[in-house]
Write a protein that holds these residues in place. Structure first.
Motif, mmCIF file in Angstrom:
data_model
loop_
_atom_site.group_PDB
_atom_site.id
_atom_site.type_symbol
_atom_site.label_atom_id
_atom_site.label_comp_id
_atom_site.label_asym_id
_atom_site.label_seq_id
_atom_site.Cartn_x
_atom_site.Cartn_y
_atom_site.Cartn_z
ATOM 1 N N PRO A 1987 -2.118 -33.895 52.658
ATOM 2 C CA PRO A 1987 -2.067 -32.419 52.022
ATOM 3 C C PRO A 1987 -1.042 -31.568 52.208
ATOM 4 C CG PRO A 1987 -3.798 -33.025 53.931
ATOM 5 C CD PRO A 1987 -2.682 -34.107 54.020
ATOM 6 N N ALA A 1988 -0.072 -31.733 53.296
ATOM 7 C CA ALA A 1988 1.020 -30.665 53.534
ATOM 8 C C ALA A 1988 1.879 -30.964 52.354
ATOM 9 C CB ALA A 1988 1.747 -31.004 54.715
ATOM 10 N N LEU A 1989 2.104 -32.236 51.889
ATOM 11 C CA LEU A 1989 2.900 -32.212 50.803
ATOM 12 C C LEU A 1989 2.317 -31.874 49.347
ATOM 13 C CD1 LEU A 1989 4.213 -36.030 51.213
ATOM 14 C CD2 LEU A 1989 5.445 -33.966 51.594
ATOM 15 N N LYS A 1990 0.990 -32.204 49.438
ATOM 16 C CA LYS A 1990 0.303 -31.576 48.114
ATOM 17 C C LYS A 1990 0.526 -30.065 47.943
ATOM 18 C CE LYS A 1990 -3.943 -32.065 45.578
ATOM 19 N NZ LYS A 1990 -5.331 -32.214 45.676
ATOM 20 N N ALA A 1991 0.067 -29.645 49.168
ATOM 21 C CA ALA A 1991 0.293 -27.745 49.024
ATOM 22 C C ALA A 1991 1.628 -27.263 48.607
ATOM 23 C CB ALA A 1991 0.128 -27.240 50.296
ATOM 24 N N ARG A 1992 2.529 -27.996 49.286
ATOM 25 C CA ARG A 1992 4.007 -27.689 48.941
ATOM 26 C C ARG A 1992 4.456 -28.015 47.439
ATOM 27 N NH1 ARG A 1992 8.520 -27.989 53.132
ATOM 28 N NH2 ARG A 1992 10.262 -26.901 52.232
ATOM 29 N N LEU A 1993 4.024 -28.986 47.063
ATOM 30 C CA LEU A 1993 4.188 -29.246 45.706
ATOM 31 C C LEU A 1993 3.603 -28.166 44.689
ATOM 32 C CD1 LEU A 1993 5.522 -31.234 43.580
ATOM 33 C CD2 LEU A 1993 3.518 -32.758 43.745
ATOM 34 N N GLU A 1994 2.399 -28.018 44.895
ATOM 35 C CA GLU A 1994 1.554 -26.885 44.090
ATOM 36 C C GLU A 1994 2.371 -25.604 44.161
ATOM 37 O OE1 GLU A 1994 -2.246 -27.333 45.456
ATOM 38 O OE2 GLU A 1994 -2.688 -28.889 44.149
#
Length: 2030
Positions: A1987-1994
């Motif tokens: 999720p951390a990666l996802k949030a960062r990407l968004e």
């Protein structure tokens, strides 16, 4: 000497010294005191004044010598002028008392003289302060005159001069008394007293009005009396006095009251001239007292009076000045000419007197007109003289006018000769009728006038070469038409001969056909001589004269007529002695006269042939010359009997015949007349002792036999002076005539020895003697030794048997002939013969040594030494010396002592210091004694001269005597009276010799050396103060020597001041010494010399004349003014040299001064019309203030330092400008960069740069190029050319895209236009063509319409030359038209070459870059436009070019093919002038060759027919000879043959030139030749010719190899390598073509059976000399080893590869190495597979060697150009098809593996030097191996492992650039399609890279380089992902994505992030956008799991959409790493 340097005399030091040293000490103190007093303050002087005065006055009683008393007096006067004057009266009284003293003893004399000198000095300095004391003083001095001896009278006169000078008008009461005293001294028996009296009177006339009014006549008569028995110095002084007084009488405005005015009569010009005329014609016998013999008309004026009056005329006119002469010239001319008119029969009734008077008149005219008037005034004078000639021609009485006409014609000739082509307008002016007047006088009854007219025509032809042919035609036409008039036959034959003599002075020559016309005419005259007895003598003389003159045209012309001349020569003498006998019995007086005239003429013609056509004197010709000689000698022996039969009419012809025969025999080698030697010798002996010779001929016979240096001690007349021309007649003595042309008309075509004046042969009776004496030497040396004796005996007897004056004459002749015999034997190392000879010679010489004639003694001393030299026997020499010693000890008479003392000196001179030093000692002892014999100045002079010879010849042996000699010299210098100038001169020569002997030792610091040095300097100082100019000249040359050996010890400022004061001295030898010294000084320290001169001029008082000039224009300007006035050639040469040295060292620092000087010289004479025309042309200059002002300054400057300079001076100034430009070129770039120059000028206004003076340079070039003088036009065009070449590229800062020269295009056009008019000489047109082509080629003008002006000039000249050699002017030799044609063709060639180059350059950039629109438009228009301009004429041009090349090819054939050359010559040269033409072709062929090659290239060798090219031309091309096929007439060649011919023509010329480069071959020619070859090989057809003919290729390569070896220039070597590359390409194409056709032919056959193509065939062997590849390898190795010697193991002495520190090559070196590597990499393709195996090791060794030697680390990870080239070459070699070919595959693989090992080994050498090599270069090489070879090379484990290790090791290196490059290389390896290659690397290195990236990831990149490393790393990983097999991919992506996402920023962070972080963010986002879609499943699963990666990407994507506008540009820019974000934003918002 240091003790002498104090204000008061150091008396105790002084008293301890010996007599000589004491005098020296006192003199040194006085010298020092003079400088010190001027520098000391007034109060200090006053304190010591009393003591000083006492010391100085006490010195009066110490009997001071002449220099000391002069200095003493000077100091006393300075002392009183600075200090108090009250005690001066005591000093004056003391002096007067000393003078009144009754003591007459010789020891007291110096004290009296010193007192006299002191009085003069005091009154001069203090003048009227001394009030009324002068009457007593003057009375006292005048009383002393009566009883004084000569020294006293001399000093008193000088003292009176000083008193008068100081008192001025106040001395009026004494004027009459002084005048009376000076009158008596003016006719004193002592010459020095006369000079002093003249100076005194000259001073007196300033104030004494009566001298130039009431007493004028008596002053004049007095001066005439003073001239009687005078010497040169007296004539100079008295003529100055007389001239000045007469000038004053005319010009003075009488002062005074009305009463006094009545008593003063006004004097008119007529009266003054009448007065001078009386002196000239009647001498000093006065006006009334015409004595009886005067009335009878027998006494003639003594020559010295006449010469003196002549000089007075010159002084008179010079004093009045040039402007006066211009105004009164007509009156002056008629008076001067009247001096030789018949109204004064006295002056001209005897031939001898007439000749001398004519010479005086010529001198007056020459010196006044030539020296005072500028060119404009001289042109007016020419008109006046012309009118005088017209008037004189009408005078019926021949005798009355003949001498006047001769003088007028000679002066006219001289004037025009000096005016050169500036006189052209005069000759075109029909109102003057100049040529008509001269041609009409050619028929004058008097032979002298006819000769003078002919000489005048000669001068006109030399000055104006364009008139030579027309004049020749007119004279030949009249000679042919008036054959029946004796005057016309001789007059016009003289004229033709004189004109032929002028041809050698005119480089452009005359048409070749004229020789034939003249030869035919001469034959005709000789054949028709017998038809009419009234004309036989004249026709005979004329015929032979023409033939003799024809010979001066040289071998090229004469060779065509030689057979006819030899036939005439054979016929003129009887065939056998028998015929001679019958002749004797048959003839009468008249026929003998004609016969002798004819034979003398024939001898003269053959003599002329031998001296002018030496090249034609082959064995065969000599054999044909010889038969008549014995007969000529027979006739010589019969002459005396013929004379007896026919009496006196034959006397002169027989003497002339003798002289002619002797002259011819002197020239011929004695072997040719061996049989007649004895007969000739007898005749010579008879001639030398003939009873009827009364005149003593010593002055012309002996000087050539004496040594030049010895002549200095004789009469000063033998020395060169400005008056030599008239002084010569005094030298010859009253009975001997001066030389004059009528004595030997045959000299009219010879070049005169003395510059431009008329030849002056002596009368035949005299010249026959000098010829006889000269020939005697030769003949006597060649007869048998037994025959010599009787002759010598006979000569000795003849001396004994004559008496009185006759005996002297005979003795003189005999001695001179024996001297010439001894000289000849000594020089030819012969021997003297039997003992008796020695005795006779000794007796003879001994007698002469004691003759009363000093010249004879001089010659005898020379013969004495020559005798010893010939015998070369020590004992004999010692005996001779002993004889002289004994004589000198016993004899008391002057004659013996002078003769024998010189004999000793001569012996030393020829036998180097008579080896034994004891002789040296006794010699010196005797000469010391003689030198101190004050009773006889002559003995002193000769003894000292002899001493100087001994010092010179003894060299180091003399060291022991230096001190004694020096003290003797100083003692004499301080004591010999100044009246004995000749003793001082000899002392000067001794001092000079001593200084030379001491040489560089003079620099030493030891006491003895510094004492010697001080004495030398003291000696120089004494001589500098001597009144005699020659002594001053000696002083200057001594100081010059001292300055050479010990420069620190010579006071430069005082030396320079002495030089400046004497710069304009009236004495030639002094001026020469000054300039010789200056020339030496400025070589070392030009700037200092120049500064001293200016300082001196500013400080000095008014008394120094030249300073005014130096003050205004500096020393440089003063020298230029002197150069303009000076006529002496040697001096002019020295002045030019001096100025050149000054310019070289100072032009850059003193730029404005030099340019202003040159501009003043060039502008001073430019017509105003020329200047205004420039003004109107400067269209663009209205707004440019500085240029406009430059153009108008000329009109304001009225006072000009240069008034009307001569054209030669202007030419020199123009050359100086070119030199200045060259000097600036080597100085600083700012001289050629206007922006930089202006900026530096702002910083410091003293800075000065050439580019700021461009307007001036253009203006000077324009003025010179449009002048009347052709030489100046040539210099002006050369200057224009230099300016164009240097400034063509200088940009104009105010108008970008333009150059600074563009604004001057109108001037350039205007300067060139006049050179293309029809009457311009070809050499000027040729030069102008060169300038035209340089201007067009320079690219200054881009607008075609502007270019057309200059282009049109070239088109016009092309039209003119199309007609070939026939159509051009017939004024000059055919070779001149060849020169013009070739110059035009060369100019066109240059333009065409440039046009093609520009067109090429323009096409290339357009493909690659987009330029600014307008520049493209302009540029292309000019580049293609220029080609279009040329294109219109290209058809014509190409044909003319080919014709010229064909001519050149024929002319360069070796001489053995001469028979194959076309008989009528070539297209542009005639067969007769081929020798001259060669030079013209040699100057221009190279550019024509290049242009032709370019033209052939542009047609691609596909114009089917040579005529097609011309079909669209508007103009026809006429000459058929230019067509290629013309030679073969009927057969028409196929196009293929035509091309082959053209191809071989160009190739042949190139190879012929390149294979034997002459040392004078210019760079331009070699480069053009190589470029032509390059152009040729750019096209397929010639390449196929070279490719298919291997021998041709090899020959070319060998020639290029030689060029590379012999020429160091990088540009030439690069051009050669380019040709080599093209040859290899041609060979490759040929091999490919053969392989292709073989495959096509054998399509069905099996592959294996194909034959091998390429070098090395099946065996792989390369044969040196037969192999193209081998030749190429040799050449490449030569280049590489030259640049990198380490590549040659033999040179480095190590067997294998030894690591060494790599090196950077120079830019040129790198380019050469790169070019060689390109060629190496192409070689395998030329070989067969086997052949390629043979050469591969060499090629690899060299390529890797270059890599190893030049792999230097460069900043920014760049590769050096050589490394890049070697990598490129490696790539080429490794990917060669041979590596894959079956036959060579295995061998190649082995060799390539070894090569890779070598590269790897570079890393791990034995010693620790490896860190020097650049890792990137080596890694790149490894990568090239990995990527370019077949996998089996690099995949063997051991190599692969080593490679991988290298990459690992490199990744660890900290240098970011290395890491970036490594990643890039790995990127390319990982992408390699063959997994066998790429996988091992990926396995080994991917994880390593991953770690690195994660490490960066952790600490975030800090700078752009880390950012780049990261980006490159990501790219590599992406590649791994792409290459990886499917099932591994997801793992890899999973590793990669977190790293990328970790760099993304959200919108808040994005705003505040650094530019690096933002770049990273963009880069990561972009990559994610690419990877996401590609591997969507992995991507999705990964994002989902974290999720951390996802949030960062968004967040990041959202933030990015905010700045959506930025998105597209950013993506574009992020690809290029390291861009600054600020720049991105700027760009993105555009």
């Amino acid at each position: 000497m240091e003790l002498a340097h104090s204000l008061l005399l150091n008396e105790e030091a002084c008293n301890q010294l010996g007599e000589v040293q004491k005098a020296e000490f006192i003199f040194e103190w006085l010298r020092y005191l003079e400088k010190l007093l001027l520098a000391t303050s007034r109060n200090d002087v006053k304190e010591k004044q009393k003591t000083l005065v006492e010391q100085l006055l006490s010195l009066l009683n110490n009997s001071p010598g002449p220099p000391t008393r002069k200095l003493l007096a000077k100091n006393l006067a300075i002392l009183y002028s600075i200090g108090d004057t009250f005690s001066v009266y005591e000093a004056i009284d003391k002096c007067n008392d000393l003078i009144r003293s009754k003591d007459d003893s010789p020891s007291y004399l110096p004290t009296k003289l010193a007192a006299v000198v002191c009085l003069g000095s005091l009154y001069k300095k203090l003048g009227r302060i001394l009030g009324n004391t002068f009457t007593d003083t003057v009375g006292n001095i005048l009383k002393a005159v009566k009883s004084a001896e000569s020294q006293g009278r001399y000093e008193i006169m000088l003292s009176l001069q000083n008193i008068l000078n100081g008192l001025g008008a106040a001395a009026a009461p004494c004027h009459r008394d002084v005048y009376k005293a000076a009158r008596s001294c003016l006719t004193d028996r002592s010459m020095a007293v006369r000079c002093a009296a003249a100076k005194c009177l000259l001073e007196l006339q300033n104030e004494a009005i009566f001298m130039w009014s009431t007493d004028l006549d008596s002053v004049a008569t007095l001066c005439f009396k003073s001239f009687e028995g005078s010497n040169y110095d007296v004539r100079i002084s008295v003529s100055k006095l007389l001239g000045t007084i007469l000038a004053k009488a005319i010009t003075s405005k009488h002062p005074g009251t009305a009463a006094s005015r009545q008593s003063i009569r006004r004097v008119s010009l007529e009266e003054v001239l009448e007065l001078l005329g009386t002196g000239f014609l009647r001498g000093s016998s006065g006006f009334l007292r015409a004595s009886g013999d005067m009335l009878k008309g027998t006494s003639s004026v003594s020559r010295d009076v006449r010469v003196g009056v002549t000089q007075a005329y010159v002084v008179f006119v010079s004093t009045l000045g040039g402007a006066w002469l211009e105004k009164n010239f007509a009156a002056f001319l008629s008076h001067i000419l009247s001096l030789v008119s018949q109204s004064h029969p006295k002056a001209t009734q005897i031939q001898i007197d007439a000749v001398c008077c004519r010479r005086c008149v010529s001198f007056i005219l020459r010196t006044t007109i030539g020296g005072l008037l500028g060119e404009k005034a001289q042109l007016a004078v020419v008109k006046d003289i012309c009118q005088a000639i017209w008037k004189l021609k009408k005078v019926m009485d021949v005798a009355a006018s003949q001498h006047m006409l001769v003088c007028a014609l000679q002066e006219l000739g001289n004037l025009i000769h000096n005016l050169g082509t500036t006189a052209a307008p005069l000759l075109q002016d029909s109102s003057t009728g100049l040529l008509d007047s001269i041609l009409s006088v050619t028929l004058h009854p008097s032979i002298s006038v006819r000769l003078a007219a002919a000489w005048c025509l000669h001068c006109i032809a030399v000055a104006l070469p364009s008139y030579l042919t027309p004049l020749l035609d007119r004279c030949l036409e009249r000679l042919t038409g008036h054959k029946s008039s004796p005057e016309a036959v001789t007059g016009f034959s003289f004229a033709v001969a004189a004109l032929l003599g002028a041809v050698k002075h005119c480089p452009l020559g005359i048409p070749h056909g004229k020789g034939k016309i003249i030869m035919t005419l001469a034959e005709d005259l000789l054949c028709s001589a017998a038809q009419n007895s009234r004309l036989s003598a004249q026709r005979t003389q004329a015929g032979w004269l023409l033939i003799a003159a024809l010979m001066t045209l040289g071998p090229a012309v004469v060779s065509h007529h030689l057979a006819r001349v030899l036939l005439l020569w054979k016929c003129v003498f009887p065939a056998s002695p028998k015929d001679l006998e019958t002749e004797k019995s048959r003839g009468d007086s008249f026929t003998w006269q004609v016969t002798l005239e004819g034979r003398a003429g024939a001898l003269c013609a053959i003599k002329s042939f031998v001296s002018h056509c030496g090249d034609l004197l082959t064995e065969e010709v000599i054999q044909r010359l010889l038969p008549p000689l014995p007969c000529a000698v027979d006739l010589l022996t019969q002459l005396s009997s013929i004379l007896k039969m026919y009496g006196s009419p034959l006397k002169t012809p027989s003497v002339v015949y003798r002289q002619r025969l002797y002259e011819l025999l002197i020239l011929l080698p004695p072997e040719t007349y061996e049989g007649n030697l004895c007969a000739i010798l007898k005749e010579l002996a008879a001639d030398l002792t003939a009873p009827d010779i009364q005149v003593s001929a010593s002055t012309f016979l002996l000087p050539p036999l004496c040594h030049q240096d010895d002549l200095l001690i004789l009469s000063p007349l033998l020395q060169e002076t400005d008056h030599r021309f008239i002084e010569e007649q005094l030298l010859l003595g009253n009975g001997v005539a001066c030389g004059s042309l009528e004595y030997d008309p045959y000299l009219i075509y010879e070049k005169d020895v003395e510059g431009d004046s008329v030849p002056k042969p002596l009368p035949p009776a005299l010249s026959v003697i000098s010829s006889a004496a000269k020939l005697f030497g030769v003949v006597c040396a060649h007869v048998g030794e037994t025959q010599r004796l009787p002759i010598l005996e006979q000569l000795l007897d003849s001396i004994k048997h004559t008496k009185g004056a006759r005996q002297q004459v005979v003795q003189l002749h005999v001695v001179s002939s024996v001297s010439s015999f001894l000289k000849y034997v000594a020089l030819s190392k012969g021997c003297l013969g039997p003992e008796e000879m020695k005795r006779f010679a000794l007796t003879l010489v001994m007698g002469a040594l004691e003759s009363t004639n000093p010249l004879l003694r001089c010659a005898a001393a020379e013969a004495w030494a020559r005798l010893a030299q010939v015998l070369d026997d020590g004992a004999f020499t010692a005996g001779l010396a002993q004889v002289s010693f004994d004589k000198l000890k016993s004899a008391r008479d002057v004659v013996t002592r002078t003769g024998h003392s010189l004999a000793l000196g001569s012996l030393h001179r020829y036998l180097g210091g008579i080896s034994s030093s004891q002789h040296l000692n006794s010699c010196i002892g005797i000469l010391y004694t003689l030198a101190q014999d004050s009773t006889s100045p002559d003995v002193q002079t000769w003894a000292l001269h002899s001493l100087s010879l001994i010092i010179d010849s003894a060299g180091p042996l003399y060291y022991v005597h230096v001190e004694t000699t020096l003290s003797l010299i100083i003692m004499l210098l301080l004591n010999v009276p100044p009246t004995h100038a000749e003793v001082h001169q000899s002392l000067g020569r001794c001092l000079n010799a001593l200084i030379t002997t001491l040489g560089p030792e003079l620099q030493g610091n030891s006491t003895s050396i510094s004492t010697l040095r001080a004495s030398c300097l003291l000696g120089c100082a004494v001589m500098q103060d001597n009144p005699d100019c020659l002594v001053q000249a000696q002083a200057i040359s001594c100081l010059q020597q001292l300055h050479m050996f010990a420069p620190r010890h010579v006071n430069l400022s005082s030396l320079v001041s002495c030089l400046c004061v004497n710069l304009y001295s009236p004495y030639l030898l002094l001026r020469r010494a000054v300039l010789a010294c200056l020339r030496q000084l400025v070589q070392r320290e030009a700037a200092e010399v120049s500064e001293h001169a200016v300082m001196l001029a500013k400080d000095s008082r008014e008394e120094l004349t030249p300073d005014a000039n130096i003050r205004e224009v500096g020393l440089e300007g003063a020298l230029l003014i002197l150069l303009d006035k000076e006529t002496d050639e040697r001096l002019c040469h020295d002045i030019k040299e001096t100025l050149n040295y000054m310019l070289t060292s100072m032009a850059v620092e003193k730029l404005s001064l030099w340019l202003k000087l040159c501009k003043d010289v060039l502008a001073a004479s430019a017509d105003c019309t020329a200047i205004t025309c420039v003004d109107t042309m400067q269209e663009e200059e209205g707004d440019k203030g500085d240029d406009a002002s430059v153009l108008t300054t000329r009109h304001d400057e009225k006072s000009h330092p240069f008034t009307n300079p001569r054209w030669a001076t202007r030419v020199f100034a123009a050359e100086c400008v070119c030199r200045i430009i060259n000097q600036c070129e080597s100085a600083s770039s700012a001289h050629f960069d206007i922006a930089l120059a202006q900026e530096m000028k702002k910083k410091d206004s003293r800075n000065d740069f050439l580019v700021l003076h461009l307007a001036d340079l253009i203006r000077m070039a324009f003025m010179a190029a449009t002048d009347h003088s052709d030489q100046l036009r040539l210099s002006g065009l050369e200057m224009l050319l230099v300016v164009i070449r240097r400034f063509a590229t200088v940009p104009e800062p105010e108008f970008p895209g333009h150059v600074i020269l563009e604004q001057y295009q109108a001037n350039v056009g205007a300067a060139l236009r006049p050179a293309f008019t029809s009457e311009t000489p070809p050499d000027v047109t040729a030069k102008a063509c060169q300038v035209c082509s340089a201007w067009i080629a320079s690219g200054v003008v881009s607008d075609l319409n502007d270019l057309r002006r200059v282009h049109q000039l070239l088109v016009s000249s092309l039209t003119k030359i199309q007609a070939g050699k026939e159509a051009l002017s017939h004024l000059y030799n055919e070779s001149a038209s060849t020169m013009e044609i070739l110059a035009v063709l060369k100019a066109w060639a240059e333009v065409y070459i440039i046009a093609v180059q520009r067109h090429k350059n323009h096409r290339q950039p357009l493909k690659t870059t987009s330029c600014l629109e307008d520049s493209v438009r302009n540029g292309s228009c000019s580049s293609d436009g220029l080609l279009d301009l040329v294109y219109a004429d290209l058809g014509t041009l190409s044909r003319l070019w080919l014709a010229a090349l064909q001519d050149f090819a024929l002319l360069t054939l070796p001489s053995e093919f001469a028979s194959q050359l076309p008989a009528e010559g070539g297209a542009f040269y005639t067969a007769e002038t081929s020798e001259n033409a060669k030079l013209q072709y040699y100057n221009s062929w190279a550019l024509i060759l290049h242009a032709t090659a370019l033209w052939l290239t542009s047609t691609g060798f596909v114009v089917a027919d040579p005529d097609e090219g011309a079909s669209d031309l508007s103009r026809p091309v006429t000459p058929t000879s230019m067509c290629q096929g013309s030679s073969s007439g009927a057969t028409i060649k196929s196009p293929e043959d035509v091309y082959t011919d053209r191809f071989h023509l160009i190739l042949g010329i190139s190879v012929e030139f390149l294979c034997s480069l002459r040392s004078d071959a210019t760079m331009e020619s070699i480069t053009a030749c190589l470029h032509a070859l390059q152009a040729l090989l750019d096209v397929p057809w010639p390449r196929s010719k070279i490719g298919s003919d291997q021998d041709l290729g090899i020959e070319l390569l060998n020639v290029l190899h030689r060029v590379i070896l012999t020429r160091e220039s990088p540009s030439i070597q690069l051009a050669s390598l380019e040709v080599v590359r093209q040859i290899i390409c041609a060979a490759q194409e040929h091999v490919k073509e053969k392989r292709r056709s073989a495959e096509v032919d054998d399509g069905a056959a099996e592959k294996e059976t194909l034959p091998e193509f390429g070098e090395g065939k099946d065996t792989g062997g390369l044969v040196p000399g037969k192999s193209l590849v081998f030749a190429t390898l040799e050449l490449c190795v030569c280049i590489l080893v030259r640049q990198l010697p380490e590549l040659n193991p033999k040179l480095t002495g190590s067997p294998g590869v030894k690591a060494r520190k790599p090196q950077m090559l120079s830019e040129n070196g790198s380019r050469l190495v790169s070019a060689a590597l390109v060629i190496l990499s192409e070689l395998p393709a030329v070989c067969s597979p086997e052949g390629s195996i043979s050469i591969l090791p060499t090629v690899l060794y060299l390529t890797i060697g270059v890599l190893r030697e030049t792999a230097v680390k460069l900043p920014g990870g760049q590769l050096s150009s050589t490394v890049a080239a070697s990598l490129q070459a490696l790539k080429g070699i490794l990917s060669s098809p041979m590596a894959r070919a079956e036959k060579s595959h295995t061998a190649w693989t082995d060799l390539l593996r070894s090569a890779l090992t070598t590269v790897l080994d570079c890393w791990d050498p034995v010693d620790e030097t490896h860190q020097e090599l650049d890792e990137v270069s080596l890694l790149t090489a490894i990568t090239v191996f990995i990527l370019s070879t077949s996998p089996e090379v690099t995949t063997i484990p051991c190599l692969q492992k080593r490679c991988i290790d290298k990459f690992k090791a490199t990744l660890e290196i900290k240098d970011p650039m290395v890491q970036i490059k490594t990643y890039q290389l790995l990127h390319s390896i990982f992408q390699y399609p063959n997994p066998a290659v790429s996988y091992p690397y990926i396995y080994s290195l991917a994880s390593c890279i991953m770690e690195k990236l994660q490490e960066i990831d952790k600490r975030k990149p800090e700078n752009t380089s880390e950012l780049q490393i990261f980006q490159e790393g990501i790219k590599v990983l992406e590649t791994v992902v792409t290459v990886a097999e499917e099932h591994h991919r997801s793992q890899l992506v999973a590793c990669l994505l977190p790293i990328l996402i970790s760099f993304l920023l959200d919108e808040n962070a994005l705003g505040s992030a650094t530019s690096i972080m933002r770049n990273l963010h963009d880069f990561a986002l972009q990559n994610l956008m690419q990877i996401g879609p590609q591997y969507s499943s992995v991507f999705k699963s990964l994002v989902a799991s974290s999720p951390a990666l996802k949030a960062r990407l968004e967040a990041a994507i959202k933030g990015n959409q905010e700045s959506v506008k930025v998105k597209i540009p950013t993506s574009k820019y992020t690809k290029s790493p390291g861009k600054n974000s600020s720049i991105q934003l700027k760009t993105s918002f555009l």
